[in-house]
Enzyme design. Structure first.
Site, PDB file in Angstrom:
ATOM      1  N   ASP A  37     -35.943  28.899  -5.210  1.00  0.00           N
ATOM      2  CA  ASP A  37     -35.238  28.582  -3.875  1.00  0.00           C
ATOM      3  C   ASP A  37     -34.735  29.716  -3.178  1.00  0.00           C
ATOM      4  O   ASP A  37     -34.252  30.712  -3.586  1.00  0.00           O
ATOM      5  CB  ASP A  37     -34.227  27.507  -4.334  1.00  0.00           C
ATOM      6  CG  ASP A  37     -33.800  26.835  -3.051  1.00  0.00           C
ATOM      7  OD1 ASP A  37     -34.275  26.491  -2.116  1.00  0.00           O
ATOM      8  OD2 ASP A  37     -32.584  26.169  -2.946  1.00  0.00           O
ATOM      9  N   ASN A  85     -40.306  17.614  -0.377  1.00  0.00           N
ATOM     10  CA  ASN A  85     -40.530  18.732   0.671  1.00  0.00           C
ATOM     11  C   ASN A  85     -41.271  18.414   1.852  1.00  0.00           C
ATOM     12  O   ASN A  85     -41.523  19.050   2.865  1.00  0.00           O
ATOM     13  CB  ASN A  85     -41.087  20.099  -0.081  1.00  0.00           C
ATOM     14  CG  ASN A  85     -39.971  20.966  -0.808  1.00  0.00           C
ATOM     15  OD1 ASN A  85     -40.275  21.668  -1.522  1.00  0.00           O
ATOM     16  ND2 ASN A  85     -38.705  20.740  -0.242  1.00  0.00           N
TER      17      ASN A  85
HETATM   18  C1  IPE Z   1     -36.172  22.575  -4.481  1.00  0.00           C
HETATM   19  O1  IPE Z   1     -35.671  23.263  -3.440  1.00  0.00           O
HETATM   20  C2  IPE Z   1     -37.620  22.459  -4.350  1.00  0.00           C
HETATM   21  C3  IPE Z   1     -38.463  24.076  -4.435  1.00  0.00           C
HETATM   22  C4  IPE Z   1     -38.167  25.024  -4.747  1.00  0.00           C
HETATM   23  C5  IPE Z   1     -39.899  23.721  -4.435  1.00  0.00           C
HETATM   24  P1  IPE Z   1     -35.359  22.544  -2.076  1.00  0.00           P
HETATM   25  O2  IPE Z   1     -34.711  23.509  -0.994  1.00  0.00           O
HETATM   26  O3  IPE Z   1     -36.455  21.593  -1.562  1.00  0.00           O
HETATM   27  O4  IPE Z   1     -33.806  21.681  -2.568  1.00  0.00           O
HETATM   28  P2  IPE Z   1     -32.858  21.064  -1.802  1.00  0.00           P
HETATM   29  O5  IPE Z   1     -33.348  20.131  -0.702  1.00  0.00           O
HETATM   30  O6  IPE Z   1     -32.025  22.330  -1.338  1.00  0.00           O
HETATM   31  O7  IPE Z   1     -31.995  20.239  -3.016  1.00  0.00           O
HETATM   32  C1  IPE Z   2     -37.834  27.091  -1.405  1.00  0.00           C
HETATM   33  O1  IPE Z   2     -37.234  27.844  -0.413  1.00  0.00           O
HETATM   34  C2  IPE Z   2     -39.339  26.904  -1.355  1.00  0.00           C
HETATM   35  C3  IPE Z   2     -39.757  25.774  -1.041  1.00  0.00           C
HETATM   36  C4  IPE Z   2     -38.764  24.434  -1.297  1.00  0.00           C
HETATM   37  C5  IPE Z   2     -41.053  25.239  -0.681  1.00  0.00           C
HETATM   38  P1  IPE Z   2     -36.627  27.112   0.630  1.00  0.00           P
HETATM   39  O2  IPE Z   2     -37.509  26.945   1.842  1.00  0.00           O
HETATM   40  O3  IPE Z   2     -36.163  25.853   0.201  1.00  0.00           O
HETATM   41  O4  IPE Z   2     -35.540  28.136   1.304  1.00  0.00           O
HETATM   42  P2  IPE Z   2     -34.071  27.645   1.663  1.00  0.00           P
HETATM   43  O5  IPE Z   2     -33.383  27.055   0.465  1.00  0.00           O
HETATM   44  O6  IPE Z   2     -34.063  26.764   2.705  1.00  0.00           O
HETATM   45  O7  IPE Z   2     -33.436  29.118   1.920  1.00  0.00           O
HETATM   46 MG    MG Z   3     -34.332  25.319  -0.449  1.00  0.00          MG
END
Ligand code: IPE
Ligand code: IPE
Ligand code: MG
Length: 260
Positions: A37, A85
């Site tokens: 993340d 997502n």
């Molecule tokens: C978790 O991250 C999913 C992945 C890393 C693929 P998210 O960014 O989707 O999680 P939330 O929405 O902050 O809980």
């Molecule tokens: C994790 O990084 C990757 C996916 C969830 C696909 P994020 O895209 O959630 O990045 P942040 O949390 O918004 O910074």
């Molecule tokens: Mg995230």
């Protein structure tokens, strides 16, 4: 166990020596789960668009899998795309799908060269055909590899995983192939996407958020959790080692008592 330590690798980033000080090589977690993340925030902090962060995050994964292999970790489960997502803008979702597809194409030689076995957890439903093909290809090409297992969670949700298991068990029960009283933990686990893998010993979440976000809900029952504010693209081998050192300093009780 330390296979790969002195292996030469073509086509990889510079192989800086890992500082294994303070690490007990006889107590390396077998299975590490990572919620990758912080990609978007990492990009934003540099005035770049979010997708730039996903690109950088893919590079981090390559680096961390190599390091994990060197220290003798058996399985890395990496959360790449959740069932939630899909709520993101279609341009970002499409970029991630293309990135996954490119990643699987570009990495296949390295997987083969380094004996990496690739697996996937999640639902194939809704994924672009090209991604599904690349996934099937990566599995077929690496299924006999005996090194580290890279278990990629794509269109994965812990609740969806449990629900599909319950439905299949209900069907098998109705069909008479299994009796209700035969549904033990072990039997249930065979219906999960992670069938055949040990439960994660350690769950790592970079990016600063202190939640599970629907990852491996059943499997992390007794995983040790380690978090860092560092965004995934900045996550380094040293952070992995920090997490392992912290893991080794924990007392795992599994609900019991440990006499010291
Ligand atoms: C978790 O991250 C999913 C992945 C890393 C693929 P998210 O960014 O989707 O999680 P939330 O929405 O902050 O809980
Ligand atoms: C994790 O990084 C990757 C996916 C969830 C696909 P994020 O895209 O959630 O990045 P942040 O949390 O918004 O910074
Ligand atoms: Mg995230």
């Amino acid at each position: 166990m330390f296979k790969g330590l002195f292996q030469t690798r073509k086509n990889t980033m510079p192989d800086t020596a890992l500082d294994l000080s303070g690490i007990d090589l006889n107590n390396i977690p077998q299975h590490i789960a990572i919620i990758m993340d912080g990609n978007g925030r990492w990009a934003k902090a540099q005035g770049k668009i979010r997708t730039y962060g996903h690109q950088a995050g893919a590079e981090t994964l390559k680096k961390i899998v190599r390091a994990a292999d060197k220290i003798g970790i058996k399985v890395i489960s990496a959360y790449a795309f959740s069932t939630e997502n899909w709520k993101r803008p279609v341009t970002e979702v499409n970029f991630i799908m293309e990135l996954l597809s490119r990643y699987l194409t570009n990495e296949i030689d390295e997987f083969k060269e380094n004996n990496v076995q690739v697996r996937f957890i999640g639902s194939q439903e809704g994924l672009p055909e090209i991604v599904r093909q690349k996934m099937a290809h990566a599995v077929a090409e690496t299924k006999d590899n005996t090194g580290i297992i890279l278990n990629l969670a794509i269109n994965y949700g812990g609740q969806a995983e449990i629900l599909q298991a319950v439905k299949r068990i209900a069907r098998d029960t109705a069909a008479g192939s299994i009796a209700v009283d035969e549904i033990t933990n072990e039997v249930f686990e065979r219906y999960l996407y992670t069938d055949g893998l040990p439960a994660p010993d350690l769950l790592i979440r970079p990016g600063g958020d202190l939640r599970i976000s629907n990852f491996l809900l059943w499997q992390i029952a007794y995983a040790e959790i380690w978090t860092t504010d560092v965004y995934w693209p900045d996550f380094s081998e040293e952070h992995l080692l920090q997490a392992i050192r912290a893991f080794q300093g924990r007392e795992r009780r599994f609900g019991g008592l440990v006499n010291k």
